[in-house]
Scaffold this active site. Structure first.
Site, PDB file in Angstrom:
ATOM      1  N   SER A 124      27.369  31.373   3.468  1.00 26.25           N
ATOM      2  CA  SER A 124      26.924  31.108   2.108  1.00 26.25           C
ATOM      3  C   SER A 124      25.411  31.123   2.112  1.00 26.25           C
ATOM      4  O   SER A 124      24.772  30.909   3.146  1.00 26.25           O
ATOM      5  CB  SER A 124      27.431  29.744   1.623  1.00 26.25           C
ATOM      6  N   TYR A 166      29.667  20.732   3.082  1.00 19.91           N
ATOM      7  CA  TYR A 166      29.648  22.173   2.850  1.00 19.91           C
ATOM      8  C   TYR A 166      28.415  22.831   3.468  1.00 19.91           C
ATOM      9  O   TYR A 166      28.526  23.797   4.227  1.00 19.91           O
ATOM     10  CB  TYR A 166      29.714  22.475   1.350  1.00 19.91           C
TER      11      TYR A 166
END
Length: 344
Positions: free
Chosen positions: A189, A201
């Site tokens: 990401s 995350y």
């Protein structure tokens, strides 16, 4: 729905090589005349075809498009792909909408036995050829929010899928990739470059970046190419506001009253409004942008080390990650409300 992809074989391009035939027989006169007639007939047919194509540009264009589509379709179906999905419905949806060469298998990346079962399945499919491509795409986002709201298990839930799952799947399939001199594609990401939210995350994606970089250098000598895809925000299950908001409320309700007071009674509602506003602006519905990066990483002769997907990643988050820390902090502070007890 999150899926893993295994590309079993690279597209097959067949080269035809003409054989050199030598003959000592001398043709008689009848054979020479017959050959001349055949050659003249072939040349005449070729001239007629060229004249027809030149005089009918629409027909020429239609034939060209048909040839390109046929070539694309052949290359598309020349892959053998195994797709691993966590849910039976996701596997069925993929199988019904894709090439008949696609095979699906249920896989839980947090279950070691499930991973070994998938490895045995793929090993049987590829045999001695080895594996051409592996795309690690499974992931989860929640819990996310202010770090002070988290417990240790909130981090481990995300890290087990996003990082440890990637590592274990890769290690299990690595011998097949080495045998096939194939491609490994890890979906990270842009938040693996810039930590803008709390929770597990961002740490998990930073871990994927580091793991992929180390593995790329280790595997270069064996002909295995490793690529990283760094998407921005897209409208997927990971960014659905309903589950994210419900989880944030869960985190808020278990906080000690002293912590709640430091943020203020209206902080959660303001936080959710800012998050909703940002997500509606940033999250793109064009998920094909990411899958095109996957396709390029698997099929390109010289795949990139990193692929950036999404306008926000390319124009906002990635440039911001190169800025000084005080600039990043200032920009990110504008995106969320200040707590009631803030001192700035």
């Amino acid at each position: 729905m999150h899926v893993q992809y295994c590309v079993l074989r690279n597209p097959m391009f067949v080269k035809l090589k003409a054989s050199n035939v030598h003959s000592l027989d001398v043709p008689d006169e009848d054979h020479i005349h017959a050959s001349a007639s055949v050659n003249m007939g072939t040349e005449g047919l070729t001239l007629h075809l060229l004249e027809a194509l030149v005089s009918h540009p629409v027909l020429t264009f239609a034939l060209l498009v048909a040839a390109l589509l046929s070539t694309w379709w052949y290359i598309r179906d020349s892959y053998e792909v195994d797709t691993f999905s966590l849910k039976q419905k996701g596997a069925a949806d993929l199988a019904s909408s894709a090439s008949p060469r696609l095979k699906t298998l249920i896989l839980d990346v947090t279950d070691s036995e499930s991973i070994r079962r998938a490895r045995r399945f793929v090993s049987k499919e590829v045999g001695e050829r080895g594996l051409w491509g592996l795309v690690n795409n499974a992931g989860r986002s929640t819990p996310i929010g202010p770090l002070e709201w988290m417990h240790l298990e909130d981090f481990t839930k995300v890290l087990e899928v996003n990082l440890m799952g990637v590592i274990e799947v890769t290690l299990q399939f690595l011998p097949l990739l080495k045998k096939g001199r194939g491609r490994l594609v890890n979906v990270s990401s842009v938040l693996g470059r810039l930590a803008i939210i709390g929770g597990g995350y961002c740490p998990s994606k930073w871990g994927v970046e580091a793991f992929s970089d180390s593995l790329r250098r280790d595997m270069q000598q064996f002909g295995v190419k490793v690529s990283i895809i760094e998407p921005g925000f897209f409208r997927t299950n990971l960014t659905r506001l309903g589950p994210i908001e419900a989880d944030l409320r869960r985190l808020w309700t278990r906080l000690p009253q002293e912590v709640k007071d430091s943020y203020g009674v209206t902080y959660l509602d303001e936080y959710l409004k800012c998050q909703d506003f940002s997500m509606r602006i940033l999250a793109s519905p064009r998920i094909a942008t990411v899958t095109r990066c996957m396709e390029k990483a698997v099929s390109a002769r010289f795949p990139r080390t990193r692929y950036t997907a999404g306008w926000d990643a390319a124009l906002l988050w990635l440039p911001l990650s190169y800025c000084p820390s005080f600039v990043c902090d200032f920009v990110l502070r504008l995106l969320l409300p200040p707590p009631a007890a803030h001192t700035l």
